[in-house]
Write a protein that holds these residues in place. Structure first.
Motif, PDB file in Angstrom:
ATOM      1  N   ALA A  60     -12.412  30.823   3.337  1.00  0.00           N
ATOM      2  CA  ALA A  60     -11.581  29.653   3.000  1.00  0.00           C
ATOM      3  C   ALA A  60     -10.987  29.823   1.612  1.00  0.00           C
ATOM      4  CB  ALA A  60     -12.408  28.371   3.072  1.00  0.00           C
ATOM      5  N   HIS A  79     -16.382  16.270  -6.109  1.00  0.00           N
ATOM      6  CA  HIS A  79     -15.835  16.136  -7.457  1.00  0.00           C
ATOM      7  C   HIS A  79     -14.651  17.065  -7.649  1.00  0.00           C
ATOM      8  CE1 HIS A  79     -18.821  13.463  -9.332  1.00  0.00           C
ATOM      9  NE2 HIS A  79     -19.502  13.834  -8.268  1.00  0.00           N
ATOM     10  N   GLY A 122     -20.582   7.226  12.309  1.00  0.00           N
ATOM     11  CA  GLY A 122     -21.517   8.287  12.676  1.00  0.00           C
ATOM     12  C   GLY A 122     -21.023   9.672  12.306  1.00  0.00           C
ATOM     13  N   ASP A 173     -24.827  21.581   5.938  1.00  0.00           N
ATOM     14  CA  ASP A 173     -25.164  20.228   6.406  1.00  0.00           C
ATOM     15  C   ASP A 173     -24.503  19.946   7.753  1.00  0.00           C
ATOM     16  OD1 ASP A 173     -26.205  17.532   6.199  1.00  0.00           O
ATOM     17  OD2 ASP A 173     -24.150  16.908   5.773  1.00  0.00           O
ATOM     18  N   VAL A 174     -23.249  20.364   7.862  1.00  0.00           N
ATOM     19  CA  VAL A 174     -22.534  20.162   9.118  1.00  0.00           C
ATOM     20  C   VAL A 174     -23.248  20.904  10.257  1.00  0.00           C
ATOM     21  CG1 VAL A 174     -20.382  20.771  10.295  1.00  0.00           C
ATOM     22  CG2 VAL A 174     -20.297  19.629   8.088  1.00  0.00           C
ATOM     23  N   GLN A 191      -9.244  23.775   1.216  1.00  0.00           N
ATOM     24  CA  GLN A 191     -10.193  24.890   1.105  1.00  0.00           C
ATOM     25  C   GLN A 191     -11.594  24.432   1.509  1.00  0.00           C
ATOM     26  OE1 GLN A 191     -10.229  27.065  -2.640  1.00  0.00           O
ATOM     27  NE2 GLN A 191     -12.376  27.566  -2.338  1.00  0.00           N
ATOM     28  N   ARG A 200     -17.715  31.863   5.882  1.00  0.00           N
ATOM     29  CA  ARG A 200     -16.671  30.861   6.099  1.00  0.00           C
ATOM     30  C   ARG A 200     -16.178  30.320   4.753  1.00  0.00           C
ATOM     31  NH1 ARG A 200     -18.600  26.755  10.578  1.00  0.00           N
ATOM     32  NH2 ARG A 200     -19.455  25.640   8.801  1.00  0.00           N
ATOM     33  N   VAL A 201     -17.116  30.058   3.853  1.00  0.00           N
ATOM     34  CA  VAL A 201     -16.724  29.534   2.539  1.00  0.00           C
ATOM     35  C   VAL A 201     -15.902  30.573   1.784  1.00  0.00           C
ATOM     36  CG1 VAL A 201     -17.592  28.758   0.306  1.00  0.00           C
ATOM     37  CG2 VAL A 201     -18.702  27.985   2.414  1.00  0.00           C
ATOM     38  N   MET A 220     -22.207  21.676   2.073  1.00  0.00           N
ATOM     39  CA  MET A 220     -21.561  20.852   3.088  1.00  0.00           C
ATOM     40  C   MET A 220     -21.499  21.598   4.408  1.00  0.00           C
ATOM     41  SD  MET A 220     -18.706  19.353   0.445  1.00  0.00           S
ATOM     42  CE  MET A 220     -17.396  19.414   1.616  1.00  0.00           C
ATOM     43  N   SER A 221     -21.167  22.880   4.305  1.00  0.00           N
ATOM     44  CA  SER A 221     -21.052  23.705   5.498  1.00  0.00           C
ATOM     45  C   SER A 221     -22.397  23.780   6.231  1.00  0.00           C
ATOM     46  CB  SER A 221     -20.585  25.099   5.075  1.00  0.00           C
ATOM     47  OG  SER A 221     -20.210  25.854   6.184  1.00  0.00           O
ATOM     48  N   SER A 245     -25.152  18.305  -8.343  1.00  0.00           N
ATOM     49  CA  SER A 245     -24.299  18.689  -7.222  1.00  0.00           C
ATOM     50  C   SER A 245     -22.880  18.207  -7.459  1.00  0.00           C
ATOM     51  CB  SER A 245     -24.817  18.083  -5.937  1.00  0.00           C
ATOM     52  OG  SER A 245     -26.018  18.691  -5.585  1.00  0.00           O
ATOM     53  N   GLY A 246     -21.937  19.052  -7.215  1.00  0.00           N
ATOM     54  CA  GLY A 246     -20.558  18.614  -7.271  1.00  0.00           C
ATOM     55  C   GLY A 246     -19.921  18.797  -8.621  1.00  0.00           C
ATOM     56  N   GLU A 267     -21.120  23.943  -3.571  1.00  0.00           N
ATOM     57  CA  GLU A 267     -21.031  22.641  -2.914  1.00  0.00           C
ATOM     58  C   GLU A 267     -20.437  22.769  -1.511  1.00  0.00           C
ATOM     59  OE1 GLU A 267     -19.907  18.210  -4.363  1.00  0.00           O
ATOM     60  OE2 GLU A 267     -18.349  19.718  -4.517  1.00  0.00           O
ATOM     61  N   SER A 268     -19.425  23.620  -1.382  1.00  0.00           N
ATOM     62  CA  SER A 268     -18.856  23.853  -0.050  1.00  0.00           C
ATOM     63  C   SER A 268     -19.903  24.437   0.889  1.00  0.00           C
ATOM     64  CB  SER A 268     -17.670  24.812  -0.130  1.00  0.00           C
ATOM     65  OG  SER A 268     -16.598  24.210  -0.800  1.00  0.00           O
ATOM     66  N   PRO A 270     -20.505  12.740   9.130  1.00  0.00           N
ATOM     67  CA  PRO A 270     -20.944  13.127   7.781  1.00  0.00           C
ATOM     68  C   PRO A 270     -19.916  12.669   6.753  1.00  0.00           C
ATOM     69  CG  PRO A 270     -20.928  15.022   9.266  1.00  0.00           C
ATOM     70  CD  PRO A 270     -20.227  13.903   9.975  1.00  0.00           C
ATOM     71  N   LEU A 277     -11.712  23.943   5.285  1.00  0.00           N
ATOM     72  CA  LEU A 277     -11.817  25.214   6.003  1.00  0.00           C
ATOM     73  C   LEU A 277     -13.226  25.795   5.861  1.00  0.00           C
ATOM     74  CD1 LEU A 277      -8.404  26.883   5.056  1.00  0.00           C
ATOM     75  CD2 LEU A 277      -9.011  25.731   7.193  1.00  0.00           C
ATOM     76  N   ALA A 278     -13.823  25.583   4.681  1.00  0.00           N
ATOM     77  CA  ALA A 278     -15.185  26.082   4.465  1.00  0.00           C
ATOM     78  C   ALA A 278     -16.173  25.416   5.414  1.00  0.00           C
ATOM     79  CB  ALA A 278     -15.600  25.848   3.014  1.00  0.00           C
ATOM     80  N   LEU A 279     -15.870  24.200   5.825  1.00  0.00           N
ATOM     81  CA  LEU A 279     -16.725  23.488   6.785  1.00  0.00           C
ATOM     82  C   LEU A 279     -16.462  23.931   8.215  1.00  0.00           C
ATOM     83  CD1 LEU A 279     -16.460  19.811   5.529  1.00  0.00           C
ATOM     84  CD2 LEU A 279     -18.410  21.336   5.338  1.00  0.00           C
ATOM     85  N   MET A 334     -22.019  14.627  14.107  1.00  0.00           N
ATOM     86  CA  MET A 334     -23.311  14.982  13.513  1.00  0.00           C
ATOM     87  C   MET A 334     -23.985  16.056  14.370  1.00  0.00           C
ATOM     88  SD  MET A 334     -24.197  13.135  10.788  1.00  0.00           S
ATOM     89  CE  MET A 334     -23.946  11.553   9.964  1.00  0.00           C
ATOM     90  N   TYR A 364     -18.892  13.230   2.496  1.00  0.00           N
ATOM     91  CA  TYR A 364     -19.161  13.886   1.211  1.00  0.00           C
ATOM     92  C   TYR A 364     -18.179  13.365   0.179  1.00  0.00           C
ATOM     93  CZ  TYR A 364     -21.191  17.065   4.599  1.00  0.00           C
ATOM     94  OH  TYR A 364     -21.893  17.586   5.649  1.00  0.00           O
TER      95      TYR A 364
END
Lengths: 392, 359
Positions: A387, B69, B62, A320-321, B109, A383-384, A317-318, A334-335, A313-314, B64, B112-114, A1, B66
């Motif tokens: 990828a 879909h 602890g 959020d990380v 994919q 980055r997205v 998440m990106s 979402s999603g 969505e990616s 994240p 990798l985006a993360l 986190m 997700y």
């Protein structure tokens, strides 16, 4: 986190203000009476509930008796649309009846209007919008039929922030005996809401969108508006929303209303400036980015973007990380691999529409938050995109 | 993360080893239809309880979490080709395309985006680097649970990023680890069957999805004698004995087995056990985990179904990218549509889908 977390999703929900919690506190433990009871315990609760009706009504130019506390904004929309359409149809003796809405409504309205068609036989018209999400009065005028009973058009779009000229649209409806409901859930933290300015017959709010508690909605129902309670039971809230009233919640909604009335005078211009700084920064730093929604007629604090060839969505998440809480638009969509219906209705092509991002500032948002996001966002978008290229 | 034991333990092990871990659950397609509340049917992989379990585990660890879909992409790249393969009278394995396109495509994919460097799953398989530094896919330590068969589709780029934290353990140890980590799914039962079936078996699923997929036709012996009527070729598979609707079935007659699904004639070819078996399997597109075919024929072993025993033989890479495998002994279960996966000891060499007439 991530160690640092920055909340930029104030259209999804807001942090309850400390004074709201303080106002609610007695009604969460000491004052536990049922507001419908005759005895002193009940009276204590009823007095608080009366006060809450007054405060919320006063805040929007309405009478206390025109305010109905519900369980959420969605419930307020449901009760208004179903209750008014069914009652007006009966009153005016139409066999089918007709309801007008827009293609960009929140699910709470959109799904209800569709159910009115499927289950109750109403004809429905979903008005088109332009590429900024605006409805043309001429389109509304053309859609009105002799048997149109209700129009439901949202005040501020949750996904792209666009504001509709509600008074103009409501007046047009009234000229043709069409009642008018607006989903104003996104507005109170930023804009003054006066039902006598807006000329609406019904208006839905949700307390948690303006620093109040979750689980409390508000429905303004103009005195004399035809209405059938679709929740049936006792006479609570003048029979318009049966069920033991959530007194602490109502008190919380009222306290939140007081809070935002005081704060938004200062906050709205501040958040407009901060939003514009963010918009300029994003468009400058991220290649193939554009603003979605109206450039000026939009909620203060609401910035929504489209990034070409990016999976939204990616990107969420990106971010959020990296510690940033943002959204693609509506939490409910979402999603979904399909582009959002709102963006589709606005005519946004698919290669842009899949890359939607909504950043909504709140009272606690700072310039440092915006700058931090501007530092990180370009890297995340890149980055997205990389990828996606890599997996081609 | 599926909410099940294996992926939960995989995540817990990585957290314990100090990795910066992100949990992702894939929401996969399930057959159309809805539950009592009008919500769409959930794939078995990701029913509401499974989502809640996975999320609770991620919270506990602890990290994240997700749920992503992937219904439409799963339907397009896994389910529809799987149905089409049945329509062509083969017996396909949907796990190959799922691992290739969904896990190591769509999901990779997103990883990798993360900014992820690795993607881990709960599969029972292992990855290491051989003498020349190339990545190798190895069987899981637990012979009974080994899932390397369905992962043979991976290449060097995939293996460089793949982690299978459970692969070095046997199932009972993984359950023990789950208990030690305090994971609430430690006792959960194994998932079985095709994840996207929500009712009935695959036959009724095919009939609902593609009503014209099954056309009744003759059951023939190898000599061409008509001895019955079949319900439609997709409902049968090579080696099948039960459920054959034969006209003559005297008690002393030898049991009959499906030898072949003859699509051009829409005929089911059957015969006694001794006619069952092939010495050769042909693969039209052979994939090698090393990304390159061996320069010459290779003595190794091969599995022709997930649960089949390995059999020894000679792998002949063909110039057109296909391969031919010659078994030392005839193999009963060589079935068009299933995978032929080759092994050198524990190392997966590669594999491909057995072609029609390749048995």
């Amino acid at each position: 986190m991530p160690e640092r977390r920055i909340y930029l999703d104030n259209s999804a929900t807001t942090a309850m203000a400390p004074q709201v919690l303080a106002a609610m506190q007695p009604y969460l433990n000491d004052v536990y009476g049922n507001a419908s009871s005759l005895h002193s315990f009940g009276r204590d609760a009823a007095a608080a509930l009366d006060e809450a009706h007054s405060v919320v009504g006063c805040a929007m130019g309405a009478r206390a008796s025109e305010i109905v506390f519900t369980g959420c904004g969605t419930e307020s929309d449901n009760l208004a649309i179903r209750g008014i359409a069914l009652a007006a149809r009966r009153q005016r003796g139409f066999e089918r009846g007709h309801i007008i809405s827009t293609a960009t409504e929140h699910h709470a309205v959109e799904a209800t209007v569709h159910q009115m068609h499927e289950l109750f036989g109403f004809d429905i018209t979903m008005l088109p919008v332009d590429d900024a999400g605006c409805v043309a009065a001429a389109d509304l005028r053309r859609a009105i039929r002799p048997d149109t009973v209700l129009a439901s058009l949202m005040l501020a779009n949750n996904e792209v922030g666009t504001l509709l000229p509600i008074r103009t649209l409501a007046d047009l409806c009234h000229e043709h005996s069409v009642l008018f409901h607006t989903d104003a859930v996104q507005a109170p933290a930023y804009l003054p809401l006066d039902v006598n300015e807006l000329h609406v017959d019904a208006l839905a709010l949700s307390a948690h969108k303006f620093y109040g508690p979750k689980g409390v909605g508000v429905l303004y129902l103009r005195e004399g508006t035809p209405y059938l309670p679709t929740l049936t039971g006792g006479g609570h809230e003048r029979g318009r929303r049966p069920g033991t009233v959530n007194v602490a919640g109502a008190v919380g909604a009222a306290a939140a209303m007081k809070y935002v009335m005081q704060e938004r005078i200062v906050q709205a211009p501040r958040l407009c400036a901060l939003r514009d700084r963010m918009i300029a920064g994003v468009l400058e730093r991220v290649p193939y980015a554009r603003l979605s929604g109206h450039p000026t007629e939009r909620l203060p604090g609401h910035a929504s973007f489209l990034f070409k060839d990016v999976d939204g969505e990616s990107l969420l998440m990106s971010l959020d990380v990296e510690g940033f809480a943002v959204s693609t638009g509506s939490a409910c969509t979402s999603g979904d691999p399909e582009p959002s219906p709102v963006l589709t209705a606005m005519g946004i092509p698919r290669d842009w529409a899949l890359g939607g991002l909504r950043i909504t500032l709140g009272y606690h948002s700072t310039e440092a938050d915006v700058d931090a996001l501007l530092e990180t966002l370009p890297m995340c978008v890149d980055r997205v995109r990389r990828a996606a290229l890599e997996m081609l | 993360m599926s909410g099940g034991v294996d992926s939960s333990v995989a995540a817990a092990l990585l957290v314990e080893q100090g990795y910066d871990v992100v949990g992702i659950m894939l929401r996969l397609w399930a057959e159309e239809g809805s539950d009592a509340y009008g919500q769409p049917n959930a794939n078995r992989c990701c029913a509401p309880e499974a989502v809640a379990d996975a999320r609770a585990i991620a919270q506990m660890l602890g990290i994240p979490f997700y749920d992503v879909h992937a219904e439409q992409v799963f339907k397009q790249r896994v389910v529809e080709p799987w149905i089409d393969a049945y329509a062509q009278a083969t017996t396909p394995n949907p796990c190959f395309s799922c691992n290739r396109s969904i896990r190591f495509g769509f999901l990779m994919q997103r990883a990798l985006a993360l900014g992820a460097e690795f993607m881990a799953t709960g599969h029972y398989a292992r990855v290491d680097r051989g003498e020349e530094g190339a990545f190798r896919l190895l069987k899981g330590r637990d012979e009974k649970k080994d899932q390397s068969y369905v992962l043979h589709v991976l290449g060097q780029k995939d293996l460089a990023r793949a982690m299978f934290p459970c692969g070095g353990y046997v199932k009972s140890e993984v359950r023990e680890l789950a208990r030690r980590f305090g994971l609430l799914t430690a006792e959960r039962a194994e998932s079985q069957d095709l994840c996207f079936l929500t009712q009935g078996d695959y036959r009724s699923f095919l009939a609902r999805q593609k009503p014209d997929i099954a056309q009744p036709g003759p059951i023939l012996t190898a000599m061409g004698e008509n001895i019955g009527t079949h319900d439609g070729l997709p409902y049968y598979t090579v080696g099948q004995r039960k459920g054959l609707n034969l006209d003559v079935q005297s008690s002393d007659a030898a049991p009959m087995y499906v030898l072949k699904l003859d699509a051009p004639r829409n005929a089911l070819i059957v015969g006694p056990a001794e006619q069952l078996g092939s010495l050769v399997a042909r693969v039209r597109v052979m994939h090698y985990c090393a990304d390159a075919a061996p320069g010459e024929p290779l003595r190794c072993t091969a599995k022709v179904r997930y649960k089949a025993r390995e059999a020894a033989g000679l792998l002949h890479p063909l110039p057109d990218g296909g391969a031919r495998f010659e078994f030392d002994e005839p193999q009963r279960d060589v079935t068009p549509g299933q995978g032929l996966v080759c092994y050198a000891g524990d190392v997966v060499i590669g594999g491909g889908v057995v072609g029609i007439g390749g048995g």
